[in-house]
Design a protein around this motif. Sequence first.
Motif, PDB file in Angstrom:
ATOM      1  N   ALA A  31     -11.146   3.361  15.726  1.00  0.00           N
ATOM      2  CA  ALA A  31     -12.161   2.370  15.374  1.00  0.00           C
ATOM      3  C   ALA A  31     -12.627   1.560  16.577  1.00  0.00           C
ATOM      4  O   ALA A  31     -13.817   1.208  16.683  1.00  0.00           O
ATOM      5  CB  ALA A  31     -11.620   1.432  14.299  1.00  0.00           C
ATOM      6  N   LYS A  32     -11.714   1.235  17.498  1.00  0.00           N
ATOM      7  CA  LYS A  32     -12.029   0.312  18.583  1.00  0.00           C
ATOM      8  C   LYS A  32     -12.068   0.964  19.964  1.00  0.00           C
ATOM      9  O   LYS A  32     -12.476   0.327  20.939  1.00  0.00           O
ATOM     10  CB  LYS A  32     -11.015  -0.836  18.597  1.00  0.00           C
ATOM     11  N   GLY A  33     -11.632   2.201  20.052  1.00  0.00           N
ATOM     12  CA  GLY A  33     -11.659   2.900  21.328  1.00  0.00           C
ATOM     13  C   GLY A  33     -10.445   2.583  22.184  1.00  0.00           C
ATOM     14  O   GLY A  33      -9.766   1.573  21.981  1.00  0.00           O
ATOM     15  N   THR A  34     -10.198   3.424  23.155  1.00  0.00           N
ATOM     16  CA  THR A  34      -9.030   3.233  24.023  1.00  0.00           C
ATOM     17  C   THR A  34      -9.180   1.996  24.902  1.00  0.00           C
ATOM     18  O   THR A  34      -8.187   1.451  25.380  1.00  0.00           O
ATOM     19  CB  THR A  34      -8.813   4.473  24.910  1.00  0.00           C
ATOM     20  N   ASP A  35     -10.412   1.541  25.112  1.00  0.00           N
ATOM     21  CA  ASP A  35     -10.630   0.350  25.939  1.00  0.00           C
ATOM     22  C   ASP A  35     -10.626  -0.939  25.121  1.00  0.00           C
ATOM     23  O   ASP A  35     -10.592  -2.033  25.699  1.00  0.00           O
ATOM     24  CB  ASP A  35     -11.963   0.454  26.684  1.00  0.00           C
ATOM     25  N   GLY A  36     -10.645  -0.811  23.789  1.00  0.00           N
ATOM     26  CA  GLY A  36     -10.773  -2.001  22.982  1.00  0.00           C
ATOM     27  C   GLY A  36      -9.648  -2.264  22.000  1.00  0.00           C
ATOM     28  O   GLY A  36      -9.564  -3.359  21.425  1.00  0.00           O
ATOM     29  N   TYR A  37      -8.728  -1.291  21.825  1.00  0.00           N
ATOM     30  CA  TYR A  37      -7.730  -1.460  20.766  1.00  0.00           C
ATOM     31  C   TYR A  37      -6.710  -2.552  21.075  1.00  0.00           C
ATOM     32  O   TYR A  37      -6.238  -3.239  20.157  1.00  0.00           O
ATOM     33  CB  TYR A  37      -7.034  -0.128  20.466  1.00  0.00           C
ATOM     34  N   LEU A  38      -6.367  -2.747  22.354  1.00  0.00           N
ATOM     35  CA  LEU A  38      -5.390  -3.794  22.673  1.00  0.00           C
ATOM     36  C   LEU A  38      -5.977  -5.187  22.449  1.00  0.00           C
ATOM     37  O   LEU A  38      -5.282  -6.097  21.964  1.00  0.00           O
ATOM     38  CB  LEU A  38      -4.899  -3.640  24.108  1.00  0.00           C
ATOM     39  N   ASP A  39      -7.248  -5.357  22.765  1.00  0.00           N
ATOM     40  CA  ASP A  39      -7.903  -6.632  22.475  1.00  0.00           C
ATOM     41  C   ASP A  39      -7.942  -6.863  20.967  1.00  0.00           C
ATOM     42  O   ASP A  39      -7.729  -7.996  20.500  1.00  0.00           O
ATOM     43  CB  ASP A  39      -9.325  -6.650  23.045  1.00  0.00           C
ATOM     44  N   TYR A  40      -8.223  -5.788  20.228  1.00  0.00           N
ATOM     45  CA  TYR A  40      -8.253  -5.924  18.772  1.00  0.00           C
ATOM     46  C   TYR A  40      -6.890  -6.353  18.243  1.00  0.00           C
ATOM     47  O   TYR A  40      -6.797  -7.268  17.412  1.00  0.00           O
ATOM     48  CB  TYR A  40      -8.686  -4.609  18.122  1.00  0.00           C
ATOM     49  N   TRP A  41      -5.823  -5.727  18.733  1.00  0.00           N
ATOM     50  CA  TRP A  41      -4.487  -6.077  18.265  1.00  0.00           C
ATOM     51  C   TRP A  41      -4.090  -7.491  18.683  1.00  0.00           C
ATOM     52  O   TRP A  41      -3.364  -8.179  17.960  1.00  0.00           O
ATOM     53  CB  TRP A  41      -3.472  -5.048  18.748  1.00  0.00           C
ATOM     54  N   SER A  42      -4.561  -7.931  19.828  1.00  0.00           N
ATOM     55  CA  SER A  42      -4.298  -9.319  20.219  1.00  0.00           C
ATOM     56  C   SER A  42      -4.938 -10.279  19.227  1.00  0.00           C
ATOM     57  O   SER A  42      -4.337 -11.291  18.829  1.00  0.00           O
ATOM     58  CB  SER A  42      -4.847  -9.583  21.626  1.00  0.00           C
ATOM     59  N   GLN A  43      -6.154  -9.976  18.794  1.00  0.00           N
ATOM     60  CA  GLN A  43      -6.828 -10.807  17.798  1.00  0.00           C
ATOM     61  C   GLN A  43      -6.116 -10.717  16.444  1.00  0.00           C
ATOM     62  O   GLN A  43      -5.991 -11.714  15.724  1.00  0.00           O
ATOM     63  CB  GLN A  43      -8.280 -10.364  17.658  1.00  0.00           C
ATOM     64  N   LEU A  44      -5.650  -9.508  16.118  1.00  0.00           N
ATOM     65  CA  LEU A  44      -4.919  -9.345  14.866  1.00  0.00           C
ATOM     66  C   LEU A  44      -3.628 -10.153  14.906  1.00  0.00           C
ATOM     67  O   LEU A  44      -3.235 -10.783  13.915  1.00  0.00           O
ATOM     68  CB  LEU A  44      -4.618  -7.852  14.658  1.00  0.00           C
ATOM     69  N   GLN A  45      -2.985 -10.144  16.060  1.00  0.00           N
ATOM     70  CA  GLN A  45      -1.761 -10.934  16.224  1.00  0.00           C
ATOM     71  C   GLN A  45      -2.059 -12.429  16.119  1.00  0.00           C
ATOM     72  O   GLN A  45      -1.310 -13.184  15.485  1.00  0.00           O
ATOM     73  CB  GLN A  45      -1.117 -10.607  17.576  1.00  0.00           C
ATOM     74  N   ASP A  46      -3.162 -12.862  16.706  1.00  0.00           N
ATOM     75  CA  ASP A  46      -3.559 -14.265  16.592  1.00  0.00           C
ATOM     76  C   ASP A  46      -3.821 -14.648  15.137  1.00  0.00           C
ATOM     77  O   ASP A  46      -3.679 -15.831  14.772  1.00  0.00           O
ATOM     78  CB  ASP A  46      -4.815 -14.532  17.425  1.00  0.00           C
TER      79      ASP A  46
END
Length: 379
Positions: free
Chosen positions: A218-233
């Motif tokens: 869904a978010k791409g290899t360049d965007g999934y860690l940022d997405y998970w950081s937001q999910l964690q927040d």
Amino acid sequence: MGRRRFIRTTGAAGLALLAGCSAEQTGSPTSGPERSATDSTGTVTGTPGGRDTLVVATYSSFIDAVSTSPGGWIKENFEAEFDADLVWQTPPNELNQYIQRANAGVDIDADVFVGLNVDGLIRLDENLDGDSLFAEAPSLDGAANVKDGLGFDPQGRAVPFDTGYISLVWNATADGGEFTAPETFDGLLDAEFEGDLLAQNPASSATGRAFLLHSIKAKGTDGYLDYWSQLQDNGVRVLDSWDSAYSAYGTDEAPMVVSYSTDQVYANRAGQDMDRHRIRFLNDQGYANPEGMAQFAGTDSPDLARSFMEFMLRPEVQGQIAVRNVAFPAVTNAEFGEENAEYEQYAQVPPEAVSFTYDELKGDVQGWIEDWSRQIAGN
């Protein structure tokens, strides 16, 4: 694939097992119908008699789950038709056990492996020394009916026999009956869903790994860690296994959990409130996890192994496997029968199935998990 299948740990944990265990010499099998199926490192179900014997390796819940499993039905019906003994072999380390034995030069007394997935094949190909553990699949009656997109082995060894889809399970009775799960990955980030999601660690849970892979889709290899950081927040709670996450969901610790789209099948069998077992496919997608079967390269019963694989692809057998393993058939022409009408009603198929191919995952999936572990699990 049945959700209990995903409780097992693979990935980094599987590689640790592979590196930390040595194969135990158990002796070479004898040839012919009287060969022993006993392996001191695993459980064996069924006793060979005077007939031809087929030894099939699989995971334990395929034959002895607490609720239901297909192994007993398959054994009874295969033996009756083919006048042969089917012996299940379930070593505790599953596929790792056979990789270790092959690397140690120890004979493998099994003919077919049932329960391969793309992660296992990648682990096999990255860690096996020497020749292939599995042979290229023979031409099989019924193979043409396997659904498009389920094949996951570019070398043609594994033949899919069932599949499952990752989804959210959500509780419509939460918040006094006002709760509704979001429809997209982005929706999970909304403040109204803070602390509402239970997920699993992708380093220790195949369920969690599939959800991570879906988020990368869904978010791409360049965007999934940022997405998970937001999910964690936003308060996502990550637990080690599907079992622990689903148990927490069952005690109302959160109104959403990463699970499987067959969840209502279990709920119906247990007479539970379906409003506590709603299914949500984020982005109208479900991450597919097909399971496959393959013939061991060293089998001394190739004809019987082929007959077994063809048996597993029959329409009526596919229906039984799906119902008993709480999964979906791998073929387009599965037959469920009127007695299983409720299963077809409650097992939900996503509007779109997504997954990564073997080639897309090989060499990358472990790095994605390690990066996620450093950034998310480490915080």
